[in-house]
Each structure stands twice: as structure tokens, then as C-alpha cells.
Design an enzyme around this catalytic site. Structure first.
Site, PDB file in Angstrom:
ATOM      1  N   GLY A  59      37.353  37.987  34.033  1.00 18.43           N
ATOM      2  CA  GLY A  59      37.235  37.368  35.350  1.00 18.43           C
ATOM      3  C   GLY A  59      36.708  35.951  35.219  1.00 18.43           C
ATOM      4  O   GLY A  59      36.165  35.576  34.171  1.00 18.43           O
TER       5      GLY A  59
ATOM      6  N   GLN B 259      32.575  28.433  38.184  1.00 22.22           N
ATOM      7  CA  GLN B 259      32.314  28.443  36.733  1.00 22.22           C
ATOM      8  C   GLN B 259      33.101  27.349  36.012  1.00 22.22           C
ATOM      9  O   GLN B 259      32.839  27.066  34.848  1.00 22.22           O
ATOM     10  CB  GLN B 259      32.677  29.812  36.128  1.00 22.22           C
ATOM     11  CG  GLN B 259      31.697  30.920  36.519  1.00 22.22           C
ATOM     12  CD  GLN B 259      32.071  32.226  35.856  1.00 22.22           C
ATOM     13  OE1 GLN B 259      32.972  32.932  36.307  1.00 22.22           O
ATOM     14  NE2 GLN B 259      31.406  32.545  34.755  1.00 22.22           N
TER      15      GLN B 259
ATOM     16  N   CYS C 169      28.780  37.581  31.003  1.00 23.30           N
ATOM     17  CA  CYS C 169      29.223  36.444  31.817  1.00 23.30           C
ATOM     18  C   CYS C 169      29.563  35.282  30.891  1.00 23.30           C
ATOM     19  O   CYS C 169      28.803  34.981  29.971  1.00 23.30           O
ATOM     20  CB  CYS C 169      28.118  36.044  32.789  1.00 23.30           C
ATOM     21  SG  CYS C 169      28.587  34.693  33.889  1.00 23.30           S
ATOM     22  N   LEU C 170      30.701  34.649  31.169  1.00 22.98           N
ATOM     23  CA  LEU C 170      31.139  33.537  30.314  1.00 22.98           C
ATOM     24  C   LEU C 170      30.215  32.328  30.470  1.00 22.98           C
ATOM     25  O   LEU C 170      30.239  31.436  29.630  1.00 22.98           O
ATOM     26  CB  LEU C 170      32.584  33.162  30.644  1.00 22.98           C
ATOM     27  CG  LEU C 170      33.590  34.303  30.425  1.00 22.98           C
ATOM     28  CD1 LEU C 170      34.982  33.897  30.898  1.00 22.98           C
ATOM     29  CD2 LEU C 170      33.628  34.725  28.953  1.00 22.98           C
TER      30      LEU C 170
ATOM     31  N   HIS D 235      30.910  41.086  40.593  1.00 24.65           N
ATOM     32  CA  HIS D 235      30.299  40.026  39.762  1.00 24.65           C
ATOM     33  C   HIS D 235      30.901  38.662  40.129  1.00 24.65           C
ATOM     34  O   HIS D 235      30.183  37.678  40.305  1.00 24.65           O
ATOM     35  CB  HIS D 235      30.565  40.372  38.286  1.00 24.65           C
ATOM     36  CG  HIS D 235      30.104  39.368  37.287  1.00 24.65           C
ATOM     37  ND1 HIS D 235      29.101  39.628  36.375  1.00 24.65           N
ATOM     38  CD2 HIS D 235      30.524  38.107  37.017  1.00 24.65           C
ATOM     39  CE1 HIS D 235      28.924  38.561  35.599  1.00 24.65           C
ATOM     40  NE2 HIS D 235      29.788  37.616  35.974  1.00 24.65           N
ATOM     41  N   GLU D 236      32.237  38.609  40.274  1.00 23.92           N
ATOM     42  CA  GLU D 236      32.902  37.330  40.587  1.00 23.92           C
ATOM     43  C   GLU D 236      32.591  36.868  42.013  1.00 23.92           C
ATOM     44  O   GLU D 236      32.387  35.675  42.254  1.00 23.92           O
ATOM     45  CB  GLU D 236      34.426  37.445  40.401  1.00 23.92           C
ATOM     46  CG  GLU D 236      34.883  37.788  38.987  1.00 23.92           C
ATOM     47  CD  GLU D 236      34.245  36.942  37.903  1.00 23.92           C
ATOM     48  OE1 GLU D 236      33.925  35.772  38.153  1.00 23.92           O
ATOM     49  OE2 GLU D 236      34.041  37.451  36.802  1.00 23.92           O
TER      50      GLU D 236
ATOM     51  N   HIS E 256      29.329  35.178  42.143  1.00 22.47           N
ATOM     52  CA  HIS E 256      29.387  33.776  41.697  1.00 22.47           C
ATOM     53  C   HIS E 256      29.668  32.849  42.879  1.00 22.47           C
ATOM     54  O   HIS E 256      29.079  31.768  42.984  1.00 22.47           O
ATOM     55  CB  HIS E 256      30.492  33.579  40.647  1.00 22.47           C
ATOM     56  CG  HIS E 256      30.071  33.866  39.234  1.00 22.47           C
ATOM     57  ND1 HIS E 256      29.013  33.230  38.628  1.00 22.47           N
ATOM     58  CD2 HIS E 256      30.599  34.683  38.287  1.00 22.47           C
ATOM     59  CE1 HIS E 256      28.889  33.654  37.371  1.00 22.47           C
ATOM     60  NE2 HIS E 256      29.843  34.546  37.138  1.00 22.47           N
TER      61      HIS E 256
HETATM   62  O1  K1U Z   1      32.340  35.987  35.369  1.00 18.76           O
HETATM   63  C1  K1U Z   1      32.516  35.928  34.164  1.00 18.76           C
HETATM   64  O2  K1U Z   1      31.874  35.150  33.474  1.00 18.76           O
HETATM   65  C2  K1U Z   1      33.527  36.826  33.504  1.00 18.76           C
HETATM   66  C3  K1U Z   1      32.937  38.133  33.016  1.00 18.76           C
HETATM   67  C4  K1U Z   1      33.343  39.234  33.981  1.00 18.76           C
HETATM   68  C5  K1U Z   1      32.625  40.533  33.805  1.00 18.76           C
HETATM   69  C6  K1U Z   1      32.763  41.303  32.677  1.00 18.76           C
HETATM   70  C7  K1U Z   1      32.110  42.516  32.559  1.00 18.76           C
HETATM   71  C8  K1U Z   1      31.330  42.974  33.571  1.00 18.76           C
HETATM   72  C9  K1U Z   1      31.185  42.191  34.690  1.00 18.76           C
HETATM   73  C10 K1U Z   1      31.840  40.976  34.806  1.00 18.76           C
HETATM   74  C11 K1U Z   1      33.501  38.392  31.633  1.00 18.76           C
HETATM   75  O3  K1U Z   1      34.669  38.509  31.447  1.00 18.76           O
HETATM   76  S1  K1U Z   1      32.379  38.487  30.332  1.00 18.76           S
HETATM   77  C12 K1U Z   1      33.398  38.908  28.928  1.00 18.76           C
HETATM   78  C13 K1U Z   1      33.740  40.346  28.866  1.00 18.76           C
HETATM   79  O4  K1U Z   1      32.985  41.154  29.349  1.00 18.76           O
HETATM   80  C14 K1U Z   1      34.998  40.821  28.256  1.00 18.76           C
HETATM   81  C15 K1U Z   1      35.721  40.025  27.433  1.00 18.76           C
HETATM   82  C16 K1U Z   1      36.906  40.496  26.879  1.00 18.76           C
HETATM   83  C17 K1U Z   1      37.336  41.753  27.149  1.00 18.76           C
HETATM   84  C18 K1U Z   1      36.587  42.571  27.973  1.00 18.76           C
HETATM   85  C19 K1U Z   1      35.407  42.117  28.515  1.00 18.76           C
HETATM   86 ZN    ZN Z   2      30.066  35.601  35.389  1.00 24.45          ZN
END
Ligand code: K1U
Ligand code: ZN
Length: 177
Positions: free
Chosen positions: A46, A51, A92-93, A134-135, A138
């Protein structure tokens, strides 16, 4: 398409409330495509517009393993949520390397507009529910560690600073070699 730099915590743009989208035009579609490319490259499941420094209410989500189920949600809001809560680990990225458990409603119904401005809805459970909440957080200037106790939030911020220092040191060493 272009890869966009991801804003890192505690950048003040992550704490600001994003404004509703009014123009459903080429510029919006290009931003959505760039956000999707950035999310896939990260990799993540996401990404919210703030972001990548754009304070508008748009998120992209793709939880599929094949990365072929992109959802672009414009002006999304939670129409209904379950009373039942579940605790899931989130990342979270904008806070790379930090993973914490957050309790949220297990199911949510989201209403949003697509890139053409048409009104749509989405029933979410499991990872889609966690990711969508979560998104949407944000877009209201909330990051997942804001849901933790002050002590856990401070620990996460300290860990993030430590991870960044280690990364910078490793990059410096690699440069010197
Ligand atoms: O909002 C963001 O920064 C994105 C975030 C979304 C998220 C993931 C997990 C739980 C809640 C919200 C991410 O994508 S973090 C990276 C991640 O979890 C992931 C990366 C690759 C494959 C699967 C998961
Ligand atoms: Zn995030």
C-alpha cells in the site's frame, strides 16, 4: 511512469491531514501510476499520497501475490466497521525496519471514488482490512506507531534512528571500499 521518493518519519507531511480530490484528470491518473510503481518497487502492499509528498486523499493498494490487483482509492472513507477487533503486525514504508502489532476492527466497508470519479465500495477483511485502515490513517496524518503506548512509540522511534545510523555507516564503508 516514475519512481517517487518516499517521505520518511518524522517528516511533518506525514502528520498533516490530506485534502479531498476534486479534479479527476490526467495528472491524478499519472500520480496514481507513479505511486503504484513506487509501491511495487519498495516493495510494499500500500501507499498513501502524502507518503510521496502529495497532500491529497488518494491511496494505492495491491495485496495480491502476483501484483496484478491494483486498487486506487480516491477520497476513501470507512462507511462501517466491525465491533470485533484483531491484532496484526504492521510495517510502513515511511518507517522501514519497524514492525509493531496494532489492534483494529477486523472488517471494514470502505466507500471511495475511482480515477474516473465514479462512486464505489469495498468490503475488506484480513490483510486488505489492515492495509486499507493503515492507508486511510495516513490520509488523516496518523502513522501506525501513533496507535501504540507512548513508551512503545518512543522505543520504535529510537530503533528507527538506530537503524538509520547503521544504514548510513554501512553506506559510508561501502563508499570507502
Ligand atoms: O503504508 C505503507 O507504508 C505500506 C505498508 C502497508 C501495510 C503493510 C502491512 C500492514 C499494514 C500496512 C507496507 O506495504 S509495509 C511493507 C510490507 O508489509 C510488505 C512488503 C512486501 C510484501 C508484503 C508486505
Ligand atoms: Zn504506512
Amino acid at each position: 511512469m516514475a519512481l517517487l521518493p518516499i517521505v520518511q518519519y518524522p517528516d511533518p507531511r506525514l502528520a498533516q491531514k490530506a485534502v479531498p480530490v476534486e479534479q479527476f484528470d490526467e495528472k491524478l491518473a499519472k500520480l496514481a501510476a507513479d505511486m503504484a510503481e513506487t509501491m511495487y518497487a519498495a516493495p510494499g502492499v500500500g501507499l498513501a499520497a502524502n507518503q510521496v509528498g502529495e497532500l491529497i486523499r488518494m491511496v494505492v493498494i495491491d495485496i495480491s501475490e502476483e501484483k496484478n490487483d491494483l486498487k486506487v482509492l480516491v477520497n476513501p472513507f470507512i462507511e462501517a466497521s466491525s465491533g470485533e477487533l484483531v491484532e496484526c503486525e504492521e510495517g510502513c514504508l515511511s518507517l522501514p525496519g519497524i514492525y509493531e502489532k496494532v489492534k483494529r476492527p477486523s472488517h471494514v466497508k470502505i466507500k471511495y471514488q475511482n480515477l474516473q470519479g465514479e462512486h464505489c465500495e469495498l468490503e475488506c477483511d484480513e490483510l486488505m482490512s489492515v492495509c486499507a485502515q493503515h492507508e486511510l490513517d495516513h490520509l488523516d496524518g496518523v502513522v501506525f506507531i501513533d496507535h501504540l503506548s507512548m513508551l512503545k512509540k518512543q522505543r520504535a522511534a529510537t530503533k528507527l534512528a538506530k537503524l538509520r545510523k547503521e544504514k548510513a555507516r554501512a553506506a559510508k564503508r561501502a563508499d570507502a571500499e
